[in-house]
Design a protein around this motif. Structure first.
Motif, PDB file in Angstrom:
ATOM      1  N   SER A  55       1.237  -1.572  -1.769  1.00 45.96           N
ATOM      2  CA  SER A  55       2.036  -2.466  -2.299  1.00 45.96           C
ATOM      3  C   SER A  55       3.609  -2.180  -2.235  1.00 45.96           C
ATOM      4  O   SER A  55       4.107  -0.942  -2.210  1.00 45.96           O
ATOM      5  CB  SER A  55       1.670  -2.972  -3.674  1.00 45.96           C
ATOM      6  N   PRO A  56       4.660  -3.195  -2.130  1.00 44.67           N
ATOM      7  CA  PRO A  56       5.926  -2.816  -2.064  1.00 44.67           C
ATOM      8  C   PRO A  56       6.793  -2.092  -3.251  1.00 44.67           C
ATOM      9  O   PRO A  56       7.585  -1.683  -3.364  1.00 44.67           O
ATOM     10  CB  PRO A  56       6.790  -4.092  -1.774  1.00 44.67           C
ATOM     11  N   SER A  57       5.904  -2.256  -4.352  1.00 44.69           N
ATOM     12  CA  SER A  57       6.402  -1.751  -5.691  1.00 44.69           C
ATOM     13  C   SER A  57       6.576  -0.173  -5.758  1.00 44.69           C
ATOM     14  O   SER A  57       6.065   0.634  -4.999  1.00 44.69           O
ATOM     15  CB  SER A  57       5.498  -2.071  -6.711  1.00 44.69           C
ATOM     16  N   LEU A  58       7.690   0.109  -6.545  1.00 37.93           N
ATOM     17  CA  LEU A  58       7.875   1.589  -6.677  1.00 37.93           C
ATOM     18  C   LEU A  58       6.816   2.494  -7.085  1.00 37.93           C
ATOM     19  O   LEU A  58       6.592   3.468  -6.587  1.00 37.93           O
ATOM     20  CB  LEU A  58       9.252   1.649  -7.356  1.00 37.93           C
ATOM     21  N   ARG A  59       6.108   1.772  -8.288  1.00 38.65           N
ATOM     22  CA  ARG A  59       5.035   2.750  -8.806  1.00 38.65           C
ATOM     23  C   ARG A  59       3.933   2.829  -7.744  1.00 38.65           C
ATOM     24  O   ARG A  59       2.986   3.756  -7.884  1.00 38.65           O
ATOM     25  CB  ARG A  59       4.455   1.931 -10.057  1.00 38.65           C
ATOM     26  N   CYS A  60       3.775   1.880  -6.838  1.00 39.72           N
ATOM     27  CA  CYS A  60       2.757   2.307  -5.870  1.00 39.72           C
ATOM     28  C   CYS A  60       3.147   3.209  -4.598  1.00 39.72           C
ATOM     29  O   CYS A  60       2.294   3.859  -4.341  1.00 39.72           O
ATOM     30  CB  CYS A  60       2.277   0.797  -5.300  1.00 39.72           C
ATOM     31  N   GLN A  61       4.629   3.037  -4.421  1.00 36.61           N
ATOM     32  CA  GLN A  61       4.992   3.857  -3.590  1.00 36.61           C
ATOM     33  C   GLN A  61       5.053   5.482  -4.081  1.00 36.61           C
ATOM     34  O   GLN A  61       4.567   6.387  -3.450  1.00 36.61           O
ATOM     35  CB  GLN A  61       6.671   3.881  -3.276  1.00 36.61           C
ATOM     36  N   GLN A  62       5.287   5.401  -5.380  1.00 31.39           N
ATOM     37  CA  GLN A  62       5.037   6.876  -6.070  1.00 31.39           C
ATOM     38  C   GLN A  62       3.832   7.456  -6.023  1.00 31.39           C
ATOM     39  O   GLN A  62       3.534   8.557  -5.707  1.00 31.39           O
ATOM     40  CB  GLN A  62       5.552   6.853  -7.284  1.00 31.39           C
ATOM     41  N   PRO A  70       2.271   9.756   1.994  1.00 28.41           N
ATOM     42  CA  PRO A  70       3.742   9.177   1.652  1.00 28.41           C
ATOM     43  C   PRO A  70       4.048   8.282   2.733  1.00 28.41           C
ATOM     44  O   PRO A  70       5.082   7.535   2.439  1.00 28.41           O
ATOM     45  CB  PRO A  70       4.552  10.561   2.009  1.00 28.41           C
ATOM     46  N   ASP A  71       3.386   8.139   3.677  1.00 29.63           N
ATOM     47  CA  ASP A  71       3.715   7.238   4.906  1.00 29.63           C
ATOM     48  C   ASP A  71       2.980   5.838   4.925  1.00 29.63           C
ATOM     49  O   ASP A  71       2.998   5.227   5.567  1.00 29.63           O
ATOM     50  CB  ASP A  71       3.685   7.797   6.233  1.00 29.63           C
ATOM     51  N   ALA A  72       2.381   5.634   3.704  1.00 27.45           N
ATOM     52  CA  ALA A  72       1.640   4.487   3.583  1.00 27.45           C
ATOM     53  C   ALA A  72       2.293   3.169   3.913  1.00 27.45           C
ATOM     54  O   ALA A  72       3.564   3.046   3.559  1.00 27.45           O
ATOM     55  CB  ALA A  72       1.183   4.128   2.278  1.00 27.45           C
ATOM     56  N   GLU A  73       1.776   2.389   4.753  1.00 26.81           N
ATOM     57  CA  GLU A  73       2.542   1.202   5.208  1.00 26.81           C
ATOM     58  C   GLU A  73       2.519   0.197   4.274  1.00 26.81           C
ATOM     59  O   GLU A  73       1.695  -0.297   3.686  1.00 26.81           O
ATOM     60  CB  GLU A  73       1.812   0.646   6.488  1.00 26.81           C
ATOM     61  N   VAL A  74       3.698  -0.425   4.130  1.00 31.81           N
ATOM     62  CA  VAL A  74       3.976  -1.658   3.102  1.00 31.81           C
ATOM     63  C   VAL A  74       3.404  -2.967   3.713  1.00 31.81           C
ATOM     64  O   VAL A  74       3.506  -3.236   4.845  1.00 31.81           O
ATOM     65  CB  VAL A  74       5.463  -1.844   2.796  1.00 31.81           C
TER      66      VAL A  74
END
Length: 223
Positions: A55-62, A70-74
């Motif tokens: 997901s684009p959200s910060l918590r999913c990025q973290q 770390p390179d998961a595609e949005v």
């Protein structure tokens, strides 16, 4: 066969405070959530992961970063439900709204004020998984998203009436696995938080014959 590993983000500050974060910006993992994400990395360490999405959200990025992707595609279809004017409101306060009961019993009829209809959320989430499957055959793919989005994907894989999707539970930092075969999907596990390596190493085939602070009654919205 595409194996999709559905991971809900770790506990966020909004989860801990009992607030419906939705698409509000800047909602981070708290200390518990960060530790949960690290542990997810250990659970998936032996899996041969071909690709990852989030997901684009910060918590999913973290969460994706801390579990080793770390390179998961949005992918926009994996974004949290747009809760509209309900965003950033306390869950205990929302539980007194007349719409809350409908969310629990007939989510197919729900459109959040100034936000998204739950059926729209389901459609885009299922489409996102179809896109992932078209890109990755015979592969293991990690997907980091949100509670209601993952429940929608699981509900579809189970051929469940969407109005029954509230029967499913997807906790922060939980793992659910779906094997998408050429004929139909097989749900391997849901809401797991222990060793899933064996399930990823040996996908189940069909046989013959064979958080944390939650809203009242544990139902959605789950963020």
């Amino acid at each position: 066969m595409t194996t999709v590993v559905l991971i809900r983000h770790g506990r966020s500050t909004a989860n801990a405070d009992g607030v419906l974060a939705g698409r509000a910006e800047g909602v981070e993992l708290d200390d518990v959530g960060r530790e949960q994400a690290y542990r997810l990395g250990d659970l998936l360490a032996d899996a041969t992961i071909t690709a990852s999405y989030r997901s684009p959200s910060l918590r999913c990025q973290q969460t994706a970063t801390l579990l080793g992707q770390p390179d998961a595609e949005v992918l926009a279809g994996l974004d949290e439900c747009d809760y509209g004017s309900w965003t950033n409101r306390p869950l205990m306060e929302l539980a007194s709204e007349p719409l809350w009961a409908t969310i629990q019993t007939e989510p197919s009829a729900v459109a959040f004020p100034d936000g998204e209809a739950m059926l729209e959320m389901r459609a885009r989430a299922v489409d996102a998984i179809a896109t992932i499957r078209s890109r990755h055959d015979e592969a293991i793919v990690v997907v980091v998203s949100h509670g209601d989005v993952i429940k929608s994907i699981l509900s579809d894989a189970l051929s469940q009436n969407f109005d029954d999707f509230q029967r499913l539970n997807v906790a922060p930092a939980s793992v659910s696995i779906v094997n998408y075969g050429h004929e139909r999907p097989f749900v391997i596990c849901m809401n797991a938080n222990s060793d899933v390596a064996a399930l990823l190493a040996a996908p189940v085939s069909p046989t013959v014959g064979g958080g944390d602070v939650a809203p009242p009654d544990g139902a959605s919205p789950t963020q």
